[in-house]
Scaffold this motif. Structure first.
Motif, short mmCIF file in Angstrom:
data_model
loop_
_atom_site.label_atom_id
_atom_site.label_comp_id
_atom_site.label_asym_id
_atom_site.label_seq_id
_atom_site.Cartn_x
_atom_site.Cartn_y
_atom_site.Cartn_z
N ASP A 1 0.72 -1.10 -0.51
CA ASP A 1 -0.23 0.19 -0.10
C ASP A 1 0.95 1.15 0.07
N ARG A 2 1.86 0.96 0.57
CA ARG A 2 2.40 2.67 1.04
C ARG A 2 3.51 2.38 -0.78
N VAL A 3 3.92 1.31 -1.23
CA VAL A 3 4.77 1.51 -2.37
C VAL A 3 3.98 2.39 -3.68
N ALA A 4 2.73 1.68 -3.40
CA ALA A 4 1.97 2.18 -4.77
C ALA A 4 1.37 3.56 -4.24
N ALA A 5 1.38 4.01 -2.57
CA ALA A 5 0.88 5.71 -2.83
C ALA A 5 2.64 6.48 -3.13
N ALA A 6 3.48 5.73 -2.92
CA ALA A 6 4.25 6.31 -3.37
C ALA A 6 4.67 6.96 -5.00
N LEU A 7 4.13 5.64 -5.84
CA LEU A 7 3.93 5.60 -6.88
C LEU A 7 3.19 6.35 -7.74
N LEU B 1 17.33 1.16 -7.44
CA LEU B 1 16.19 2.28 -7.56
C LEU B 1 14.74 2.02 -6.92
N VAL B 2 13.96 0.32 -7.33
CA VAL B 2 13.26 -0.02 -6.64
C VAL B 2 13.25 -0.72 -5.26
N LEU B 3 14.40 -1.40 -4.81
CA LEU B 3 14.32 -2.15 -3.84
C LEU B 3 14.90 -0.96 -2.56
N CYS B 4 15.48 0.31 -3.63
CA CYS B 4 15.84 1.20 -2.60
C CYS B 4 14.25 1.98 -1.64
N GLY B 5 13.76 2.40 -2.38
CA GLY B 5 12.29 3.15 -2.84
C GLY B 5 11.33 2.22 -2.41
N ALA B 6 11.46 0.82 -2.37
CA ALA B 6 10.58 -0.11 -1.27
C ALA B 6 11.38 -0.09 0.06
N ALA B 7 12.52 0.15 0.89
CA ALA B 7 12.96 0.43 1.46
C ALA B 7 12.82 1.48 2.67
N ALA B 8 12.94 1.99 1.67
CA ALA B 8 12.45 3.63 2.18
C ALA B 8 10.84 3.97 2.16
N ALA B 9 10.04 3.45 1.59
CA ALA B 9 8.89 3.66 1.85
C ALA B 9 8.69 2.85 3.41
N ALA B 10 9.35 1.80 3.63
CA ALA B 10 8.77 0.87 4.84
C ALA B 10 9.46 1.97 6.31
N VAL B 11 10.32 2.72 5.91
CA VAL B 11 10.30 3.38 7.19
C VAL B 11 9.35 5.06 7.12
N PRO B 12 8.71 4.75 8.13
CA PRO B 12 7.95 6.00 7.88
C PRO B 12 9.13 7.57 8.02
N GLY B 13 7.98 8.46 7.26
CA GLY B 13 8.89 9.90 7.28
C GLY B 13 10.21 9.72 6.21
N LEU B 14 10.22 9.28 5.42
CA LEU B 14 10.79 8.61 3.65
C LEU B 14 10.23 8.69 2.54
N GLY B 15 8.84 9.12 3.13
CA GLY B 15 7.71 9.21 1.89
C GLY B 15 7.95 9.77 1.09
N ALA B 16 8.83 11.24 0.88
CA ALA B 16 9.23 11.72 -0.10
C ALA B 16 10.21 11.16 -1.24
N LEU B 17 11.41 10.49 -0.32
CA LEU B 17 12.67 9.70 -0.63
C LEU B 17 11.66 8.80 -1.65
N ALA B 18 11.21 7.72 -0.91
CA ALA B 18 9.98 6.76 -1.75
C ALA B 18 10.59 6.73 -3.09
N HIS B 19 8.97 7.92 -3.04
CA HIS B 19 8.56 9.00 -3.62
C HIS B 19 9.45 8.80 -5.21
#
Length: 859
Positions: free
Chosen positions: A246-252, A493-511
């Motif tokens: 859900d977080r990855v979908a929201a970040a995408l 990119l996607v693996l690091c993005g997924a890792a960032a999405a898992a950490v609260p507060g890193l939504g912008a980086l994940a996006h």
């Protein structure tokens, strides 16, 4: 004085098989023998011949004075070989050991194969409610989920909390909720036994379901209450994974960043986002069928299936991290060598990726294969690629014997074996390229390495891919661009993005990271579309080799690998048998050209119709090609698979009785992939999107087309003719009563009648005209429906056998139709009970058969 150097297979590139490894192959063959006994025995015999031809010969040791002290180089070499035999290196197991391993595998496979249970009596009701716990959730293209429920109990109608044997597969169309493994769901609808398409030489989908313990199936559609959640999952790993999705979908695609006028209208952008979901979560539901077909025709489908290649990308990311740390802290290599450090760093990343990917069987097998290679490396056997491969296979087949039937495991093992066998000669060749350490040489060697790896893997898997899928889409040069971008840019990119999405507060980086990965994927898809527009991406059907031909192919590939990598003489007996296996079936089939027999085969295509007719001289024609609702391609997976079983993908004539999808939808892929002589139809307009799809194929492939009408007659040679009895003028050609009614004759005698979906009024009118309708075989009109019941028509045809092409979704054939034909002494068979049905008509007009794939009768 000249002397023989020591023979070192490993130095020449031939991986030395330890004694247990050929026994493992025999064990795996025994497991496959549970379902394919004769091919498995042929494979065992071929393995024994190869081992016999490669057995080391140790000459007698000459005495030199007292004792057994050898003198001279030859004697030293003989002693070394003797010591290798004592240690077990180079020793080949004998035939008794192989037979014992085969028998052990046969027993293990038989014990592991779930027995087929009887259906509970209450399932005869129209609808029941099944309550069970979700085992797996598999997103499919077209907004569809494939669910598997376990511990299922039935309620409603006559079911009073009755247990359902085995597991239940639920197809959830346009879901209005997102199930998670561990959820308790209630599915309301009709539950049927799992069924495949029982046609000779094609995939037995019911058997594949049986391997998973799935014996029943149901259908649910969102928005109408077919599927409800009774209890949420108590599996924390599954819940965390869904939260990450859900977080990855929201970040995408955050709502504020989506513009209806831009990205949502860009199919490539949507495909790019879908590719991110596929690479992370094995979720292909965001893809359009056209995008997946594009990837398949580029020979890149394996890059979207989470397996060994994706695990290799994760290991590559770990290697990059280790190299970066090594730059900053060189002393770390004094504590642990770089390769071992990479393995230890990659291990947690691989485990995490398996969890993110949903722990699919192919991904878990790839992870276990990495673990096996890692163990070999950590124990100092870093060059023993084959040892690691066999160690992984041993783990798979001992823990789960039925994994031997997994196509993904077979393809993965063959790809690794192909790379291992054909890499040494390439390594020797590139070692001669000058400019060691220069950027130009590094780029050249890297590009050639990617290309060679692709070629080696393709060569190893191509025969099996031809058998499994019947397609040829060979474009390894695309890998030169696609794989580096995917592995070196997109995956990090996607693996690091997924890792960032898992950490609260890193939504912008994940996006930022995930959007960058999706954009790269979008450009990759645009590149494929551009290549396709230039006609550079083509996929054609190929002859699907039979089991003996498949064994012959791999026997010759093994001989080729030995010839390239070793100076050892080839095993002549094994080579001769491989050639015989490869060519024998084709020579046998070639004799059929001289037969005067006509064979009519009504294929099992579910609720639809497809009839293949084999004529003297090797001609083949097809009347209708089936078609089901949804994205499943009956033309490719069922009709095309049958037609290419040991035969080239060529049809002299194809005919569409009328333009309804259950008769013509399968033609879209067949016309695109087969060599077609002529396409004939009734002149009606195909329904829905079928018209433009067929028109596009006709234009691109330049297929001749023609519409038939009553009074036409097609001369097929050898006294055979196909007469058109209907439709005449002033008939609605787009509906059932506009169907072509065709009569196949030999020298005036009626062999078979094909009335399409013509209904009672047309059949009565035709019988009343007094035209000759006699035929030995009647394909029941409209799948045997009572809407096409006409006793006068049946009497005019006077068939010796009648066949209904139907699935289990409706009450076909009608009991009234069966009864009316029984009064004429004509038996009725149906594909839903008997599978494909073949009737042979010899040169004297005698009916031989019917031949059915399975026995079945009507209740």
């Amino acid at each position: 004085m000249a002397h023989d150097p020591p023979h070192d297979d490993a130095g020449r590139g031939v991986p030395p098989l330890l004694p247990w490894q050929p026994c493992l192959l025999a064990y795996g063959g025994g497991i496959l023998g549970v379902e394919y006994l004769l091919p498995a025995l042929l494979g065992l015999a071929l393995l024994a011949l190869f081992l016999g031809g490669l057995s080391p010969r140790v000459g007698p040791l000459k005495r030199a004075g007292p004792g057994l002290r050898p003198t001279g180089t030859k004697q030293i070499v003989a002693l070394k070989k003797a010591l290798e035999l004592v240690k077990g290196r180079g020793m080949r197991p004998g035939l008794p050991a192989l037979v014992a391993a085969f028998a052990l595998g046969l027993g293990a496979g038989w014990l592991a194969l779930p027995a087929t249970p009887d259906a509970p009596p209450c399932l005869a009701a129209k609808a029941v409610t099944a309550v069970g716990r979700v085992v797996s959730v598999d997103p499919r293209p077209g907004r569809r989920l494939a669910l598997v429920l376990d511990e299922v109990r039935l309620t409603g109608q006559d079911c009073a909390n009755a247990p359902l044997p085995g597991r239940l597969a639920v197809t959830f169309d346009h879901p209005d909720l997102t199930p998670v493994p561990g959820d308790v769901l209630a599915a309301t609808g009709r539950i049927r036994p799992t069924a495949g398409f029982a046609n000779p030489g094609t995939t037995d989908f019911a058997f594949l379901r049986r391997l998973e313990g799935i014996f029943f199936r149901a259908y649910a559609k969102g928005g109408r209450g077919d599927l409800t959640r009774l209890a949420t999952s108590d599996n924390p790993l599954a819940l965390w994974r869904q939260a990450l999705r859900d977080r990855v979908a929201a970040a995408l695609a955050p709502p504020s960043a989506v513009s209806p006028a831009t990205s949502l209208d860009d199919s490539a952008a949507l495909a790019g986002r879908a590719m991110v979901a596929a690479l992370l979560f094995d979720d292909k539901s965001g893809f359009a069928e056209t995008d997946l077909e594009l990837v398949r025709r580029a020979s890149l489908a394996h890059t979207l299936a989470l397996s060994g290649m994706n695990v290799a990308y994760v290991v590559g990311l770990a290697a990059a991290l280790v190299l970066a740390v090594g730059r900053l802290m060189p002393r770390i290599y004094l504590r642990l060598p770089r390769p071992k450090l990479i393995v230890l760093a990659a291990a947690p990343l691989v485990v995490a990726y398996c969890w993110i990917g949903g722990g699919s069987p192919s991904l878990v097998r790839a992870a276990l294969m990495f673990a096996a290679f890692g163990v070999m490396l950590l124990t100092g056997r870093d060059k023993a690629l084959f040892d690691g491969l066999f160690l992984a296979l041993a783990a798979f087949l001992i823990v789960s014997p039925l994994a031997a039937y997994s196509a993904s495991l077979q393809l993965s093992a063959l790809a690794v074996a192909g790379i291992a066998l054909f890499w040494p000669p390439f390594a020797r060749a590139i070692s001669r390229i000058p400019g060691q350490g220069t950027l130009l040489r590094t780029l050249l060697v890297g590009g050639l390495g990617i290309l060679w790896t692709s070629l080696a893997a393709e060569a190893a898997v191509l025969p099996l891919i031809a058998r499994l899928f019947g397609d040829f889409a060979f474009a390894p040069w695309i890998n030169l661009v696609w794989l580096p971008i995917l592995g070196c840019l997109v995956m990090p990119l996607v693996l690091c993005g997924a890792a960032a999405a898992a950490v609260p507060g890193l939504g912008a980086l994940a996006h930022t990271l995930l959007t960058a990965g999706a954009d790269c994927c979008a450009w990759l898809m645009r590149g494929l579309a551009a290549l396709d527009a230039q006609g550079l991406l083509t996929a054609r059907a190929v002859l699907r080799p039979s089991a003996p031909e498949l064994l012959g192919c791999y026997g010759l590939l093994a001989a080729l690998a030995l010839a390239v990598a070793s100076k050892r003489p080839l095993p002549k007996a094994a080579l001769a048998v491989s050639l015989l296996l490869l060519t024998g079936p084709s020579l046998t089939r070639g004799l059929e050209v001289f037969s005067q027999e006509v064979a009519v085969t009504v294929l099992d295509v579910g609720q639809g119709q497809a009839v293949a007719v084999a004529l003297p001289g090797g001609q083949r024609l097809l009347i209708d090609a089936g078609g089901l609702f949804g994205s499943f391609d009956v033309g490719r997976a069922v009709v095309g698979a049958y037609l290419t079983d040991g035969r080239p993908p060529r049809l002299d004539m194809v005919i569409a009785s009328h333009p309804h999808s259950d008769h013509v939808k399968g033609y879209v892929s067949l016309l695109d992939r087969f060599a077609i002589g002529t396409y004939l139809d009734n002149g009606g307009v195909p329904e829905g999107e079928l018209g433009p799809a067929l028109a596009e194929v006709f234009a691109r492939r330049h297929i001749p087309t023609r519409s038939l009408a009553a009074g036409d007659s097609l001369n097929l040679g050898s006294g055979l003719a196909l007469d058109v009895l209907h439709p005449g003028p002033d008939v609605d050609l787009s509906h059932n009563n506009g169907s072509l009614i065709l009569r196949l004759t030999r020298n005036g005698h009626g062999l078979a009648l094909f009335p399409g979906d013509a209904e009672t009024a047309v059949l009565r009118k035709l019988a009343a005209t007094g035209c000759n309708l006699q035929a030995d075989v009647l394909i029941l009109p409209h799948h045997g429906s009572s809407s096409s019941l006409s006793r006068r028509f049946y009497a005019a045809v006077a068939p010796k056998i009648a066949i209904a092409s139907c699935g289990d979704a409706g009450h076909y054939p009608s009991a009234k139709v069966v009864e009316a034909l029984a009064r004429l002494g004509c038996p009725v068979l149906a594909t839903k009970d008997n599978g494909a049905i073949t009737v042979r008509l010899d040169g004297d007009g005698q009916v031989v058969g019917p031949e059915t794939v399975r026995q079945g009768v009507f209740p």
